[in-house]
Design a protein around this motif. Structure first.
Motif, PDB file in Angstrom:
ATOM      1  N   LEU A 144     -13.190  10.889   6.473  1.00 26.71           N
ATOM      2  CA  LEU A 144     -13.009   9.480   6.132  1.00 26.71           C
ATOM      3  C   LEU A 144     -11.702   9.241   5.393  1.00 26.71           C
ATOM      4  CD1 LEU A 144     -14.225   6.662   6.225  1.00 26.71           C
ATOM      5  CD2 LEU A 144     -15.415   7.158   4.081  1.00 26.71           C
ATOM      6  N   ALA A 145     -11.406  10.086   4.402  1.00 28.84           N
ATOM      7  CA  ALA A 145     -10.179   9.903   3.624  1.00 28.84           C
ATOM      8  C   ALA A 145      -8.941  10.068   4.498  1.00 28.84           C
ATOM      9  CB  ALA A 145     -10.147  10.882   2.459  1.00 28.84           C
ATOM     10  N   SER A 146      -8.941  11.034   5.385  1.00 29.89           N
ATOM     11  CA  SER A 146      -7.793  11.234   6.274  1.00 29.89           C
ATOM     12  C   SER A 146      -7.566  10.010   7.150  1.00 29.89           C
ATOM     13  CB  SER A 146      -8.009  12.474   7.137  1.00 29.89           C
ATOM     14  OG  SER A 146      -8.104  13.643   6.332  1.00 29.89           O
ATOM     15  N   ALA A 147      -8.648   9.411   7.627  1.00 36.28           N
ATOM     16  CA  ALA A 147      -8.513   8.202   8.452  1.00 36.28           C
ATOM     17  C   ALA A 147      -7.987   7.033   7.628  1.00 36.28           C
ATOM     18  CB  ALA A 147      -9.858   7.857   9.085  1.00 36.28           C
ATOM     19  N   TRP A 148      -8.549   6.834   6.447  1.00 37.20           N
ATOM     20  CA  TRP A 148      -8.135   5.693   5.618  1.00 37.20           C
ATOM     21  C   TRP A 148      -6.715   5.844   5.079  1.00 37.20           C
ATOM     22  CZ3 TRP A 148     -13.064   4.365   2.232  1.00 37.20           C
ATOM     23  CH2 TRP A 148     -13.992   3.703   3.049  1.00 37.20           C
ATOM     24  N   LEU A 149      -6.258   7.076   4.860  1.00 32.11           N
ATOM     25  CA  LEU A 149      -4.902   7.281   4.334  1.00 32.11           C
ATOM     26  C   LEU A 149      -3.820   6.903   5.337  1.00 32.11           C
ATOM     27  CD1 LEU A 149      -5.362  10.605   2.325  1.00 32.11           C
ATOM     28  CD2 LEU A 149      -4.605   8.408   1.386  1.00 32.11           C
ATOM     29  N   HIS A 150      -4.202   6.670   6.593  1.00 31.98           N
ATOM     30  CA  HIS A 150      -3.222   6.165   7.559  1.00 31.98           C
ATOM     31  C   HIS A 150      -2.836   4.726   7.244  1.00 31.98           C
ATOM     32  CE1 HIS A 150      -3.039   9.557  10.257  1.00 31.98           C
ATOM     33  NE2 HIS A 150      -4.361   9.597  10.365  1.00 31.98           N
ATOM     34  N   ASP A 151      -3.737   3.966   6.628  1.00 38.14           N
ATOM     35  CA  ASP A 151      -3.483   2.556   6.322  1.00 38.14           C
ATOM     36  C   ASP A 151      -3.114   2.317   4.863  1.00 38.14           C
ATOM     37  OD1 ASP A 151      -4.124   1.711   8.959  1.00 38.14           O
ATOM     38  OD2 ASP A 151      -6.251   1.883   8.482  1.00 38.14           O
ATOM     39  N   SER A 152      -3.567   3.185   3.973  1.00 38.72           N
ATOM     40  CA  SER A 152      -3.256   3.042   2.548  1.00 38.72           C
ATOM     41  C   SER A 152      -2.843   4.402   2.006  1.00 38.72           C
ATOM     42  CB  SER A 152      -4.496   2.533   1.788  1.00 38.72           C
ATOM     43  OG  SER A 152      -4.247   2.501   0.392  1.00 38.72           O
ATOM     44  N   GLU A 153      -1.708   4.470   1.344  1.00 39.33           N
ATOM     45  CA  GLU A 153      -1.213   5.746   0.842  1.00 39.33           C
ATOM     46  C   GLU A 153      -1.967   6.216  -0.397  1.00 39.33           C
ATOM     47  OE1 GLU A 153       2.987   5.968   0.366  1.00 39.33           O
ATOM     48  OE2 GLU A 153       3.407   5.584   2.475  1.00 39.33           O
ATOM     49  N   VAL A 154      -2.829   5.360  -0.925  1.00 42.40           N
ATOM     50  CA  VAL A 154      -3.616   5.705  -2.103  1.00 42.40           C
ATOM     51  C   VAL A 154      -5.065   5.257  -1.876  1.00 42.40           C
ATOM     52  CG1 VAL A 154      -3.947   5.351  -4.578  1.00 42.40           C
ATOM     53  CG2 VAL A 154      -1.636   5.503  -3.655  1.00 42.40           C
ATOM     54  N   GLN A 173       0.808  -1.215   0.000  1.00 36.97           N
ATOM     55  CA  GLN A 173       0.000   0.000   0.000  1.00 36.97           C
ATOM     56  C   GLN A 173       0.846   1.272   0.000  1.00 36.97           C
ATOM     57  OE1 GLN A 173      -2.978  -0.575  -0.836  1.00 36.97           O
ATOM     58  NE2 GLN A 173      -4.336  -1.252   0.783  1.00 36.97           N
ATOM     59  N   SER A 174       2.180   1.164  -0.083  1.00 31.68           N
ATOM     60  CA  SER A 174       3.019   2.357  -0.194  1.00 31.68           C
ATOM     61  C   SER A 174       3.004   2.852  -1.639  1.00 31.68           C
ATOM     62  CB  SER A 174       4.455   2.038   0.220  1.00 31.68           C
ATOM     63  OG  SER A 174       5.060   1.158  -0.733  1.00 31.68           O
TER      64      SER A 174
END
Length: 485
Positions: free
Chosen positions: A347-357, A53-54
């Motif tokens: 939501l996007a800010s939270a999810w971007l912690h686990d997936s960079e895209v 996910q990087s």
């Protein structure tokens, strides 16, 4: 010969004078798919990280979607993420390593041996370096060795460019110059061949792609064709080679044992559904979006989100509500509708912690989704999945209990609108030759591909309701034909 493009996470610290090739920021490569449209450059991915996910991972993944050759490939990245995925290569590699050292004078090997584009500084290891590169095409590999009368390999790992010191980078650039001066050759396929069917299942899975009862139905049909079908579980990897084919009937993920089983089956020369390449491609929505676009297959308007700077662009291009997706989600999980900029940012800010895209897509409400099953490049079944009651998706997970699913309507292939069937077929064929379930929305503006599933549902009485046992017969024959060749 095609041009070479070097990807680097940070251009500022990159020694541009060390290579004659064009150097491009990884972020620019990800964000600008049109940059090389119509061209086929060879990509060398020197990103800061290859972690799942990087951005470095996505660079290799999307290079394949764009029809570009890349080192390392996403298959290599995944293979080297855990020893259990590459341990079958160790005996051959250790044998070559020790043969190179036998009877040759030289210094003891370091505990960490680095190999640059298949070349080692130690001349004794010339053949070993080529074999290692044949297994795992990568700019830099680092092997952890245990010394003794027999040198053993305890770990093989990708070494990112950022971990190299000045001398290491100089060695890398020299090896890269030699390598890029030669014509690219694809890695050799390692596929012996043999015969009996294993079906990987998890009896405790809440939403499996096939129930145990459906698999028993298939086993009865296969038995009439001279084929035995045996269920296996994640504990049975050591005996997988006893079978002739593998059908994976668990929800697939490249981060769990299902990928390991698929990879091992492929290495044993066994036909497998889902194959590792299809699994990698289908379980990632970023890849699918680019692949469909590059093949001229309609998809909803999509914006890739790499950081907060992309939020406004998504809002301007897609409007609200929009659908936000984690790239490797399944069964409607990791897929949410956001109705405002505030919801998008949260939501996007939270999810971007686990997936960079992440990806954002235009919201396209319909009362059902088409699912076109495709096997071996030909239509297999057609179903309409109805949305869950008072919900915009087929499956509603946020119920506080058991997931709520909508109903279905089965259709014979002859009843399906030609545009729906053709679009589904084109989408599946762009992935590969296995079994796929293509989800499509039929709207006033046309037919759009939402997703291509590598392990689609195959339930007796649902997907086979119209075409009957022909579905299971064709599935069995798909395996038999590939075992026989």
């Amino acid at each position: 010969m095609s041009d070479w493009i070097i990807l680097s996470t940070a251009l500022a610290g990159f020694d541009h004078a060390a290579t004659k090739h064009k150097v491009l920021a990884t972020r620019d490569y990800l964000a600008r798919p049109e940059m090389f449209r119509g061209a086929r450059p060879n990509i060398i991915n020197l990103s800061r990280s290859y972690a799942y996910q990087s951005r470095g991972y996505y660079a290799s993944l999307l290079a394949a979607a764009r029809g570009q050759r890349v080192i390392p490939s996403v298959e290599t990245i995944i293979d080297l993420s855990a020893r259990k995925l590459y341990e079958n290569a160790i005996p051959e590699l250790e044998d070559a390593l020790n043969k190179g050292l036998r009877g040759a004078e030289g210094e003891p090997l370091p505990s960490r041996l680095r190999v640059f584009f298949g070349t080692c500084i130690d001349p004794r290891l010339e053949r070993f370096g080529r074999l290692l590169f044949d297994w795992f095409r990568a700019p830099v590999l680092e092997l952890t060795l245990k010394q003794g009368d027999w040198v053993s390999i305890s770990k093989v790992a990708l070494l990112p460019f950022s971990k190299l010191d000045e001398k290491g980078r100089e060695t890398l650039f020299q090896a890269m110059a030699r390598y890029t001066a030669r014509q690219w050759k694809d890695a050799k396929s390692r596929a012996p061949a043999r015969y009996s069917f294993a079906t990987l299942v998890d009896a405790n899975e809440a939403l499996p792609p096939s129930s145990i009862d459906s698999l028993k139905h298939w086993a009865r049909i296969a038995a009439r064709m001279g084929v035995s079908v045996e269920p296996i579980t994640r504990k049975d990897l050591p005996r997988l080679a006893n079978f002739d084919a593998l059908f994976i009937r668990e929800t697939t993920s490249i981060s769990n044992h299902t990928y390991r089983f698929a990879r091992r089956a492929q290495q044993e020369g066994m036909p497998v559904i889902d194959d590792p390449v299809s699994m990698i491609r289908c379980t990632n929505k970023v890849y699918l979006d680019e692949l469909m676009a590059s093949n001229g297959i309609p998809v909803p308007d999509t914006v890739m989100l790499i950081g907060p700077e992309d939020f406004q662009r998504a809002a301007d291009q897609l409007g609200f509500p929009m659908v936000l997706k984690v790239p490797d989600s399944s069964f409607s999980r990791g897929v949410k509708k956001v109705a405002s900029m505030a919801e998008l940012k949260a939501l996007a800010s939270a999810w971007l912690h686990d997936s960079e895209v992440l990806i954002a897509q235009k919201f396209m409400p319909t009362s059902f989704d088409w699912r076109i099953g495709v096997l071996g490049g030909k239509p297999l079944f057609a179903v309409q999945y109805l949305m869950a009651k008072k919900h915009w998706q087929i499956v509603q997970h946020d119920t506080g209990g058991k997931p709520l699913e909508g109903g279905f309507k089965s259709f014979s292939l002859a009843q399906v609108p030609p545009l729906v069937l053709d679009t589904g077929l084109r989408a599946a064929c762009s992935i590969g030759d296995g079994l796929y379930g293509v989800d499509l929305k039929e709207t006033n503006d046309g037919v759009f591909v939402i997703e291509v599933n590598d392990n689609p549902n195959l339930e007796h009485g649902v997907e086979d309701a119209a075409e009957k046992d022909e579905v299971w017969t064709r599935l069995t024959n798909w395996f038999i034909e590939r075992i026989a060749t």
